[in-house]
Design a protein around this motif. Structure first.
Motif, PDB file in Angstrom:
ATOM      1  N   ARG A 137       0.839  -1.193   0.000  1.00 56.49           N
ATOM      2  CA  ARG A 137       0.000   0.000   0.000  1.00 56.49           C
ATOM      3  C   ARG A 137       0.877   1.246   0.000  1.00 56.49           C
ATOM      4  NH1 ARG A 137      -3.619   2.118   5.113  1.00 56.49           N
ATOM      5  NH2 ARG A 137      -4.543   3.939   4.045  1.00 56.49           N
ATOM      6  N   PHE A 138       0.392   2.315  -0.589  1.00 56.67           N
ATOM      7  CA  PHE A 138       1.147   3.562  -0.612  1.00 56.67           C
ATOM      8  C   PHE A 138       0.178   4.741  -0.471  1.00 56.67           C
ATOM      9  CE2 PHE A 138      -0.207   3.074  -4.950  1.00 56.67           C
ATOM     10  CZ  PHE A 138      -0.456   4.363  -5.386  1.00 56.67           C
ATOM     11  N   LEU A 139       0.714   5.851  -0.027  1.00 62.57           N
ATOM     12  CA  LEU A 139      -0.032   7.099   0.109  1.00 62.57           C
ATOM     13  C   LEU A 139       0.715   8.213  -0.598  1.00 62.57           C
ATOM     14  CD1 LEU A 139      -1.074   7.059   3.893  1.00 62.57           C
ATOM     15  CD2 LEU A 139      -2.492   6.459   1.923  1.00 62.57           C
ATOM     16  N   SER A 140      -0.023   9.071  -1.278  1.00 61.90           N
ATOM     17  CA  SER A 140       0.568  10.225  -1.957  1.00 61.90           C
ATOM     18  C   SER A 140       0.125  11.498  -1.241  1.00 61.90           C
ATOM     19  CB  SER A 140       0.131  10.274  -3.426  1.00 61.90           C
ATOM     20  OG  SER A 140       0.617   9.142  -4.129  1.00 61.90           O
ATOM     21  N   ILE A 141       1.099  12.308  -0.844  1.00 60.31           N
ATOM     22  CA  ILE A 141       0.839  13.550  -0.114  1.00 60.31           C
ATOM     23  C   ILE A 141       1.478  14.700  -0.881  1.00 60.31           C
ATOM     24  CG2 ILE A 141       1.089  14.765   2.088  1.00 60.31           C
ATOM     25  CD1 ILE A 141       1.435  12.083   3.451  1.00 60.31           C
ATOM     26  N   ARG A 142       0.745  15.782  -1.002  1.00 58.92           N
ATOM     27  CA  ARG A 142       1.270  16.992  -1.629  1.00 58.92           C
ATOM     28  C   ARG A 142       1.279  18.108  -0.602  1.00 58.92           C
ATOM     29  NH1 ARG A 142      -1.637  18.314  -7.209  1.00 58.92           N
ATOM     30  NH2 ARG A 142      -3.394  18.520  -5.768  1.00 58.92           N
ATOM     31  N   LEU A 143       2.475  18.647  -0.339  1.00 58.25           N
ATOM     32  CA  LEU A 143       2.625  19.772   0.574  1.00 58.25           C
ATOM     33  C   LEU A 143       2.677  21.050  -0.255  1.00 58.25           C
ATOM     34  CD1 LEU A 143       5.294  18.332   3.065  1.00 58.25           C
ATOM     35  CD2 LEU A 143       2.799  18.162   3.148  1.00 58.25           C
ATOM     36  N   VAL A 144       1.627  21.868  -0.137  1.00 58.14           N
ATOM     37  CA  VAL A 144       1.496  23.094  -0.927  1.00 58.14           C
ATOM     38  C   VAL A 144       1.821  24.274  -0.022  1.00 58.14           C
ATOM     39  CG1 VAL A 144      -0.035  24.506  -2.336  1.00 58.14           C
ATOM     40  CG2 VAL A 144      -0.272  22.006  -2.355  1.00 58.14           C
ATOM     41  N   LEU A 145       2.762  25.104  -0.443  1.00 57.21           N
ATOM     42  CA  LEU A 145       3.135  26.291   0.320  1.00 57.21           C
ATOM     43  C   LEU A 145       2.152  27.418   0.041  1.00 57.21           C
ATOM     44  CD1 LEU A 145       7.020  26.283  -0.208  1.00 57.21           C
ATOM     45  CD2 LEU A 145       5.715  25.344   1.714  1.00 57.21           C
ATOM     46  N   GLY A 146       1.887  28.241   1.052  1.00 55.53           N
ATOM     47  CA  GLY A 146       0.941  29.330   0.895  1.00 55.53           C
ATOM     48  C   GLY A 146       1.302  30.530   1.733  1.00 55.53           C
ATOM     49  N   VAL A 147       0.954  31.714   1.232  1.00 49.92           N
ATOM     50  CA  VAL A 147       1.138  32.976   1.941  1.00 49.92           C
ATOM     51  C   VAL A 147      -0.242  33.557   2.188  1.00 49.92           C
ATOM     52  CG1 VAL A 147       2.166  35.282   1.891  1.00 49.92           C
ATOM     53  CG2 VAL A 147       3.371  33.346   0.840  1.00 49.92           C
ATOM     54  N   GLN A 148      -0.570  33.826   3.440  1.00 55.51           N
ATOM     55  CA  GLN A 148      -1.905  34.270   3.820  1.00 55.51           C
ATOM     56  C   GLN A 148      -2.154  35.698   3.334  1.00 55.51           C
ATOM     57  OE1 GLN A 148      -2.620  34.109   8.017  1.00 55.51           O
ATOM     58  NE2 GLN A 148      -4.836  34.281   7.812  1.00 55.51           N
ATOM     59  N   ARG A 149      -3.373  35.917   2.851  1.00 55.62           N
ATOM     60  CA  ARG A 149      -3.775  37.243   2.386  1.00 55.62           C
ATOM     61  C   ARG A 149      -4.532  37.962   3.504  1.00 55.62           C
ATOM     62  NH1 ARG A 149      -7.313  38.756  -3.091  1.00 55.62           N
ATOM     63  NH2 ARG A 149      -7.421  40.996  -2.664  1.00 55.62           N
ATOM     64  N   GLU A 150      -3.895  38.986   4.048  1.00 52.20           N
ATOM     65  CA  GLU A 150      -4.461  39.770   5.157  1.00 52.20           C
ATOM     66  C   GLU A 150      -4.822  38.825   6.310  1.00 52.20           C
ATOM     67  OE1 GLU A 150      -7.717  41.856   3.397  1.00 52.20           O
ATOM     68  OE2 GLU A 150      -6.462  42.917   1.947  1.00 52.20           O
ATOM     69  N   ASP A 151      -5.923  39.137   7.004  1.00 54.23           N
ATOM     70  CA  ASP A 151      -6.363  38.284   8.110  1.00 54.23           C
ATOM     71  C   ASP A 151      -7.523  37.399   7.662  1.00 54.23           C
ATOM     72  OD1 ASP A 151      -4.492  39.385   9.823  1.00 54.23           O
ATOM     73  OD2 ASP A 151      -5.838  41.016  10.412  1.00 54.23           O
ATOM     74  N   THR A 152      -7.362  36.738   6.539  1.00 58.99           N
ATOM     75  CA  THR A 152      -8.410  35.902   5.977  1.00 58.99           C
ATOM     76  C   THR A 152      -7.892  34.484   5.800  1.00 58.99           C
ATOM     77  OG1 THR A 152      -7.816  36.330   3.661  1.00 58.99           O
ATOM     78  CG2 THR A 152      -9.254  37.938   4.740  1.00 58.99           C
ATOM     79  N   LEU A 153      -8.750  33.634   5.263  1.00 58.50           N
ATOM     80  CA  LEU A 153      -8.356  32.262   4.929  1.00 58.50           C
ATOM     81  C   LEU A 153      -8.088  32.101   3.438  1.00 58.50           C
ATOM     82  CD1 LEU A 153     -10.633  30.055   7.222  1.00 58.50           C
ATOM     83  CD2 LEU A 153      -8.215  30.605   7.476  1.00 58.50           C
ATOM     84  N   VAL A 154      -7.859  33.205   2.756  1.00 55.65           N
ATOM     85  CA  VAL A 154      -7.465  33.175   1.343  1.00 55.65           C
ATOM     86  C   VAL A 154      -5.941  33.200   1.273  1.00 55.65           C
ATOM     87  CG1 VAL A 154      -7.640  34.337  -0.885  1.00 55.65           C
ATOM     88  CG2 VAL A 154      -9.595  34.332   0.675  1.00 55.65           C
ATOM     89  N   TYR A 155      -5.384  32.294   0.494  1.00 53.85           N
ATOM     90  CA  TYR A 155      -3.925  32.144   0.413  1.00 53.85           C
ATOM     91  C   TYR A 155      -3.470  32.275  -1.034  1.00 53.85           C
ATOM     92  CZ  TYR A 155      -3.769  30.375   5.227  1.00 53.85           C
ATOM     93  OH  TYR A 155      -3.858  30.250   6.589  1.00 53.85           O
ATOM     94  N   LEU A 156      -2.256  32.791  -1.177  1.00 53.69           N
ATOM     95  CA  LEU A 156      -1.531  32.664  -2.435  1.00 53.69           C
ATOM     96  C   LEU A 156      -0.655  31.430  -2.311  1.00 53.69           C
ATOM     97  CD1 LEU A 156      -0.459  36.339  -3.273  1.00 53.69           C
ATOM     98  CD2 LEU A 156      -2.501  35.089  -3.973  1.00 53.69           C
ATOM     99  N   VAL A 157      -0.884  30.437  -3.144  1.00 56.88           N
ATOM    100  CA  VAL A 157      -0.270  29.122  -2.985  1.00 56.88           C
ATOM    101  C   VAL A 157       0.701  28.854  -4.130  1.00 56.88           C
ATOM    102  CG1 VAL A 157      -2.212  28.207  -1.690  1.00 56.88           C
ATOM    103  CG2 VAL A 157      -2.214  28.017  -4.176  1.00 56.88           C
TER     104      VAL A 157
END
Length: 604
Positions: free
Chosen positions: A409-429
């Protein structure tokens, strides 16, 4: 009206015939007595007009005119499908309107009667009783709505010509307006050939006549979704804990370096939002937020959305820490003390620009490569805790991890980097699904964290055992089973389109309407919503320009008042893509209708 039996009044000495003749001559000169009854002759003056009857007739005509215009302007738009709740509300509304109509009729009759009595009283006190006399005799053959200066039906028609003309004008206008606003047939054209793809309009519900029952849908979900995703919650929990362990090791390694700092990770995507299917059970996306090191700040420069892509650049600048210097006493401001501490400036601000930036902007490829090297070093610190093999497949926009177990068995994981936009949950990824990288300094805008929070809030406040995620799983499982149209390299309708339709309906319908026994109805609603969007080539983004979005979802203020973003804009510009999307949608409908057979086959 009063029936007069004798015309000898107020001391008159003439006989009945003379009284009748005088009265007839006064009322209608030139006309003779037409009938007698007993010794006192009585006749009906054809020139006399009953004002109250005319007023009542005009009122009835006006009411009929208003009723017709109300039906024309406000047609009842109902579908062929009506549930019990809608039927009950319709009957209650019909009963209430009938009672109000009866009350209005009674009030109208009372006002009419009061007006007639008032007019009679005024005529009586003025001594004018000519209008009250109705002589029993031979009926006049003249038109009852006759007016002065006009004879017969023509006079009445001319007197009410404005009503008829106004009605005709409004009727013609409404017919033309409805024809102009009539929704076109579900069609799309191709530039290569003149053939048109014509489909029955989605809004007619004609394709829902043989929709599968709730039992058939439940059976399909049990055998094709539930069995393969039974261990998915435990797997998601393990993936998050493993990535947290790696991130903590990375923090230890980068503690003495002037590089971006890593914050706590956040699981995003289908698996962590609990609507994952067979294809999502081995793919996991993790968002890793980046924060600038001390003495440095990230300034986000957003691109114009009119260019077709929502992305931005991350400008790296020095940050003044004079306030911290005054409070703590051991922190030097890298902006105002650059003359005395030029070496310190060179090792912090300049080092991050030299290693991770192109010019003054954070580079996606360089940042991902730096993070990938750090994860490889961190694995050496935590590898003794786990009994699987970790490999890092090459990637330029995210850090991919592959976990291989001894069982195969195997698992695939993607680690995506992000920079937060202001004090929101919107990110530049660093990487966004279904978006290609434009340049190395362009970071796509991601709303995955906001959507994850919305679905989490829905699950918290909705009743237990709701069917909203089950509907999405059934649709995506059937879509994965179908083959692409001939000549197509990738599907046009993605899982994000179906997810967007679901989130819109979650805001429009009460959460109590998503109980498990409403599975079939809600699945029809999702397909109808997306089908109507394909017909109109319009599907609005869930977060941008949505005035109904709860305030608990932290998004930039400009998003709430912005113009809605059309996710089907590319279908407007590309008829071939629209034709393929229509074909994919109807293939999906065919699979849904054949679902009972599929569920039975899966059970075997």
């Amino acid at each position: 009206m009063r029936i007069v039996k004798s015309q000898r009044k107020w001391g008159a000495t003439a006989g009945p015939g003379a009284d009748l003749g005088q009265e007839e001559e006064r009322c209608c000169p030139g006309r003779s007595v037409e009938g007698t009854l007993g010794s006192a002759g009585h006749t009906w003056c054809p020139r006399w007009t009953d004002e109250s009857d005319a007023g009542a007739s005009m009122a009835v005509i006006s009411l009929l005119f208003l009723a017709v215009m109300y039906v024309v302007h406000h047609p009842l738009l109902v579908s062929d499908r009506m549930d019990l709740d809608t039927l009950a509300r319709s009957r209650q509304l019909e009963k209430r309107m009938s009672e109000e109509m009866r009350q209005l009729e009674l009030e109208f009759e009372e006002r009419k009667r009061a007006a007639e009595e008032k007019q009679k009283a005024e005529n009586f006190w003025r001594g004018d009783t000519s209008g009250d006399q109705l002589v029993l005799g031979k009926k006049d053959r003249g038109w009852p709505f006759q007016v002065d200066g006009q004879e017969g039906p023509l006079g009445w028609m001319l007197g009410n010509l404005w009503n008829a003309g106004l009605f005709c004008i409004f009727l013609i206008f409404e017919l033309l307006r409805q024809n102009m606003q009539h929704e076109p047939a579900f069609e799309s054209s191709s530039d290569d050939d003149d053939e048109e793809v014509r489909v029955v309009p989605i809004t007619s519900y004609n394709w829902l006549t043989d929709f599968p029952s709730r039992e058939a849908l439940e059976s399909f979900h049990k055998h094709h979704v539930q069995n393969v995703t039974r261990d998915l919650p435990c797997t998601c929990e393990f993936v998050e804990s493993f990535v947290d362990d790696l991130i903590e090791a990375c923090r230890v390694l980068s503690r003495r370096e002037a590089h971006p700092q890593l914050e706590d990770c956040l699981g995003i995507g289908a698996a962590f939002e609990k609507w994952g299917t067979l294809h999502e059970t081995q793919k996991f996306d993790i968002l890793v937020p980046l924060v600038p090191p001390q003495g440095t700040m990230f300034v986000l420069e957003m691109r114009d959305p009119a260019l077709g892509r929502r992305c931005g650049c991350v400008l790296v600048e020095s940050e003044c820490v004079c306030k911290r210097e005054k409070l703590l006493g051991d922190v030097l401001c890298l902006v105002h003390h650059h003359r005395d501490h030029s070496a310190l400036v060179g090792t912090s601000n300049s080092s991050i620009k030299a290693a991770l930036c192109t010019g003054s902007h954070l580079d996606v490829y360089k940042t991902v490569q730096w993070f990938r090297n750090m994860v490889g070093n961190a694995w050496a610190l935590v590898a003794h805790k786990y009994d699987f093999k970790l490999s890092l497949p090459p990637s330029t926009t995210c850090c991919k991890l592959r976990l291989d177990y001894r069982s195969g068995r195997f698992l695939s994981i993607r680690l995506v980097l992000g920079v937060q936009r202001e004090d929101t949950l919107v990110y530049l990824v660093s990487q966004a699904p279904n978006q290609e990288q434009v340049t190395s300094v362009d970071w796509p805008e991601s709303f995955a964290a906001c959507e994850h929070l919305f679905l989490k809030l829905v699950g918290r406040f909705a009743p237990e055992n709701t069917c909203h995620l089950k509907c999405l799983q059934i649709i995506l499982s059937l879509r994965d089973l179908q083959s692409l149209p001939q000549g197509a390299s990738c599907p046009i309708l993605t899982s994000y389109h179906f997810k967007t339709a679901l989130m819109h309906l979650l805001l429009r319908l009460p959460l109590t309407d998503w109980q498990h026994d409403m599975l079939s109805q809600r699945l029809q609603d999702i397909l109808w919503f997306l089908g109507r969007g394909l017909q109109q080539r319009s599907l609005h983004h869930f977060l941008i320009g949505n005035n109904f979005l709860p305030l608990t979802i932290p998004i930039p203020k400009t998003f709430r008042n912005a113009e809605p973003v059309n996710l089907f804009q590319h279908l407007v510009l590309n008829p071939m893509a629209h034709s393929q999307a229509v074909e994919e949608f109807h293939n999906l409908l065919a699979q849904v209708k054949a679902l009972p057979c599929s569920s039975l086959a899966g059970a075997d």
